[in-house]
Design a protein around this motif. Structure first.
Motif, PDB file in Angstrom:
ATOM      1  N   SER A 154       0.830  -1.200   0.000  1.00 55.29           N
ATOM      2  CA  SER A 154       0.000   0.000   0.000  1.00 55.29           C
ATOM      3  C   SER A 154       0.869   1.256   0.000  1.00 55.29           C
ATOM      4  N   ALA A 155       0.428   2.253  -0.765  1.00 54.13           N
ATOM      5  CA  ALA A 155       1.081   3.573  -0.859  1.00 54.13           C
ATOM      6  C   ALA A 155       2.478   3.530  -1.455  1.00 54.13           C
ATOM      7  N   CYS A 179      -5.600   0.298  -1.432  1.00 56.58           N
ATOM      8  CA  CYS A 179      -4.986   0.590  -0.143  1.00 56.58           C
ATOM      9  C   CYS A 179      -5.202  -0.582   0.813  1.00 56.58           C
TER      10      CYS A 179
END
Length: 574
Positions: free
Chosen positions: A332-333, A352
């Motif tokens: 995620s990210a 996410c």
């Protein structure tokens, strides 16, 4: 005062008092609104006229044809409706300072409506007296010429100040204070960093750098986010500019939008810049020399240019689905070198980490959008299923890459990325300088392209000038790209592939016990993934999983590896 829809009747004089002041605060060049009200209504009362109302435009220019004068428009409409038959002003210049041709049309319309115009200090102007008409025309022309000459003089003064790096605004931007100085014999205002506010800006950037790669559990405030900075400044009672200055903004509080605007300002990096655009499109434009290089102020910047550009890249990465790392997830990210999200849904939105439970007891990766092109309902995938699949695909590629000639581009790009994490301080400084200059050149090219769009309907000379500037910007950008490529090729370290794939257990599993992967930190694993992967796309499952069928992530996942630009497609996708 006469109210409602009363109209002129009989022989009575129904008087409108028009009040205008070009600035919201009075100065020595024009009477205050209070004085204008007293004088104009005093005239109406002394003459025994029926006072209808004050029609006011405070802070409105009488010279600017684009100025919105609501009071003037209301007065003209009341004249057309027959509610007034006299207009009283302090001076004729209060009525208007626009071009005489425009004002004359307005005056003649009023005369045709039977409206008389009175200047308390210059007398009455009526339609049945040629000398009155000539007199009022002369008054309006004098007012227009005075404003035009002032405008020309002010523009000339501003241009001289701008050429010398002068500050032309009112209150200095946050982080700065204005002071007077003589430059080349011209008195101008210059900017210099203000110590207390500069410390706030530096603290913000240091805090962002310290925490931007932290993993924060879901539900916790991230100290390295803009919202986290704003919260901490409230806790620490850091005063806003409004709170420090007082007045109408004395109760102003820190907001994310305010902090974002401050950190976006190129002046904190020493660049000369000016704001442009309004509302959500408001931004700053760096002023440039003839060769396209940025103009710079003489003060020491609050943030060094290389630091400021790094900050801009971080700010650009903010937004829905592009947030800071939360939880303990691998993917995620994550962002690739082009600052694009690595983990994506089939609907082209980023995914996410999700820890909300639901039907699955395991942490998920989830798309925040439902029922969109690409999938119906939700699109989720268990984190450990996707993490293991991606990691094993990477290990499979690097284990055979040295013998596989088709993967040369993959290894070369991964080596370049790895080199940036290992390069010598001298090379790092040179790269930082080149990257800074490239950011500047890329921004200049973007501005040229925007300028060209705005001059498409202009003459050939104007278009040619913009195109020449655009060509120069493209040439400079290519030169910097070539320099960066040459730096990347010099002294590139070898990838420690054997360290990554060997296992102490000797079972050949690069993810088994005793392997580098099993002992590496989450941050190291995340960096490892970004060396080799540009994009991951997760498709919605064609069917619900069950305990009797072994899960196969390859049916739902496609991976674009570094330097290849081609995607390993999922074998099945809904």
């Amino acid at each position: 005062m006469i109210t409602g829809g009363t109209t002129v009747n009989g022989t009575g004089v129904f008087c409108a008092c028009y009040i205008r002041q070009s600035r919201k605060k009075a100065n020595k060049s024009e009477a205050s609104p209070e004085d204008q009200r007293d004088k104009t209504k005093g005239y109406s009362d002394n003459e025994g006229h029926h006072f209808v109302d004050f029609y006011e435009d405070i802070g409105k220019s009488g010279y600017d044809p684009d100025a919105e004068r609501k009071g003037f428009d209301r007065m003209m409409n009341d004249a057309r409706a027959g509610r007034i038959n006299m207009i009283v002003v302090h001076y004729a210049s209060r009525f208007s300072r626009q071009n005489v041709n425009i004002v004359l049309m307005q005056v003649l319309e009023l005369f045709q409506l039977g409206v008389r115009i009175v200047s308390v200090n210059e007398g009455e102007f009526t339609s049945n007296n040629v000398m009155d008409l000539m007199n009022i025309i002369m008054r309006f022309e004098a007012g227009h010429n005075e404003s035009r000459n002032k405008s020309i003089a002010v523009r000339g003064t501003f241009e001289k100040a701008r050429e010398r790096g002068g500050w032309l605004g009112g209150l200095a931007p946050f982080g700065f204070e204005a002071y007077k100085a003589f430059v080349d014999g011209v008195e101008i205002q210059l900017l210099r960093p203000r110590k207390d506010e500069s410390k706030v800006i530096k603290w913000c950037w240091e805090t962002i750098k310290r925490h931007k790669d932290d993993t924060i559990k879901q539900g916790q405030r991230h100290p390295g986010s803009l919202a986290g900075l704003v919260h901490q400044m409230h806790v620490d009672k850091v005063p806003t500019r409004g709170a420090r200055v007082g007045g109408a903004w004395k109760d102003a509080l820190w907001e994310v939008t305010t902090l974002n605007r401050i950190l976006r300002d190129p002046r904190i990096a020493g660049y000369m810049a000016e704001p442009y655009g309004n509302g959500k499109k408001a931004a700053y434009r760096i002023q440039r020399n003839a060769d396209g290089t940025p103009k710079k102020y003489g003060y020491d910047p609050i943030l060094e240019p290389a630091e400021w550009w790094e900050l801009q890249a971080w700010l650009d990465s903010r937004g829905r689905g592009r947030g800071l790392t939360r939880g303990e997830s691998l993917l995620s990210a994550l962002r690739n070198p082009e600052d694009e999200p690595v983990l994506n849904c089939a609907c082209d939105k980023s995914m996410c980490a999700y820890y909300g439970g639901g039907t699955s007891p395991s942490p998920l990766y989830r798309c925040n959008f439902r029922n969109v092109p690409g999938h119906n309902g939700n699109n989720t995938m268990v984190q450990h299923h996707l993490d293991e699949y991606v990691a094993r695909r990477i290990f499979a590629r690097i284990s055979t890459a040295e013998e596989d000639g088709d993967t040369a581009g993959f290894l070369l790009e991964a080596t370049k990325r790895f080199a940036r994490t290992q390069e010598a301080p001298s090379n790092a400084r040179e790269r930082a300088q080149l990257v800074t200059e490239r950011h500047e050149a890329a921004q200049h090219l973007k501005e040229c392209e925007e300028d060209y769009k705005s001059v498409k309907d202009k003459g050939p000379a104007t278009r040619r000038a913009v195109l020449e500037e655009m060509d120069a910007a493209e040439t400079r950008l290519k030169t910097l790209d070539d320099a960066l490529k040459a730096l990347a090729a010099a002294d590139a370290p070898a990838l420690p592939i054997q360290q990554w794939i060997n296992s102490e257990e000797g079972n050949g599993d690069p993810m088994g016990e005793g392997s580098w992967w099993a002992t590496a930190t989450l941050a190291s694993k995340r960096r490892f993934v970004t060396l080799f992967v540009d994009r991951i796309v997760v498709y919605k499952s064609a069917m619900r999983g069950n305990r009797w069928v072994q899960y196969d992530a390859s049916k739902r996942v496609s991976i674009t590896f570094a330097g290849e630009g081609e995607t390993e497609e999922a074998s099945e996708a809904a």
